[in-house]
Design an enzyme around this catalytic site. Sequence first.
Site, short mmCIF file in Angstrom:
data_model
loop_
_atom_site.label_atom_id
_atom_site.label_comp_id
_atom_site.label_asym_id
_atom_site.label_seq_id
_atom_site.Cartn_x
_atom_site.Cartn_y
_atom_site.Cartn_z
N CYS A 88 0.86 -1.19 0.00
CA CYS A 88 0.00 0.00 0.00
C CYS A 88 0.89 1.23 0.00
O CYS A 88 1.86 1.29 0.77
CB CYS A 88 -0.90 -0.01 1.23
SG CYS A 88 -2.00 1.41 1.33
N HIS A 121 -10.11 1.55 1.64
CA HIS A 121 -9.60 2.87 2.03
C HIS A 121 -10.75 3.87 2.26
O HIS A 121 -10.61 4.80 3.05
CB HIS A 121 -8.69 3.44 0.94
CG HIS A 121 -7.28 2.94 0.99
ND1 HIS A 121 -6.44 3.17 2.06
CD2 HIS A 121 -6.54 2.23 0.10
CE1 HIS A 121 -5.25 2.62 1.83
NE2 HIS A 121 -5.28 2.04 0.65
N HIS A 128 -9.10 -3.68 -1.98
CA HIS A 128 -8.11 -2.90 -1.23
C HIS A 128 -8.44 -1.40 -1.31
O HIS A 128 -8.46 -0.71 -0.29
CB HIS A 128 -6.71 -3.20 -1.79
CG HIS A 128 -5.61 -2.41 -1.16
ND1 HIS A 128 -4.56 -3.01 -0.48
CD2 HIS A 128 -5.37 -1.08 -1.11
CE1 HIS A 128 -3.75 -2.06 -0.04
NE2 HIS A 128 -4.21 -0.89 -0.41
N GLU A 129 -8.72 -0.92 -2.54
CA GLU A 129 -8.98 0.53 -2.70
C GLU A 129 -10.30 0.91 -2.02
O GLU A 129 -10.38 1.97 -1.38
CB GLU A 129 -9.01 0.91 -4.17
CG GLU A 129 -7.68 0.71 -4.90
CD GLU A 129 -6.48 1.20 -4.15
OE1 GLU A 129 -6.56 2.22 -3.44
OE2 GLU A 129 -5.43 0.53 -4.24
NI NI Z 1 -3.59 1.10 -0.20
#
Ligand code: NI
Length: 185
Positions: free
Chosen positions: A107, A153, A149-150
Amino acid sequence: MAILKIARMGHPILAGVAAPVADPTAPEIRALAEDMIETMIDANGAGLAAPQVHVPLRLVIFQAPPERSDPDMSEEERFDATAPLTILANPVIEILEPELEGGIEGCLSVPGLRGFVERPRAIRYSGTTLSGETVTRVARGFHARVVQHECDHLDGVLYPMRMRDLSKLMFESELRHYTSPTNKA
Ligand code: NI
């Protein structure tokens, strides 16, 4: 166009829940997305979410190039495992196959580290493009991983928070010591 500063783990902007993008076609959203693309390419990342550049909005960019797809996949799976550079506002994920698949993640907000993260192996996601159209895709493999993953966030979740075994959190420079049957990185 500008390269933006990336927030690192510990900055409160990464822990919050981002707000919906009211108008994905607004010029300031396009300007932000263009800066995010430039920032991601400069940092050699596969994806970036707006909170990572200190903007608490539900906007993500990502790409899943063919070279990251698994050669063992069927032709259909390989198609779902790739995606061109994509910009999505207000993305939503639906899990298609809850079976977990493990893989190594990094990341841009957690520089220097990599971790083994298990996530649902197949998803359907949708979101709004900057021209106001809805995109809906099925994703597998690296594609499914980078989208999850995005989108994490946007809800204040960093990949170490998804790890079940922190002994598999390591420095990039030590990654060569790590072997796992479910990881080919
Ligand atoms: Ni990330």
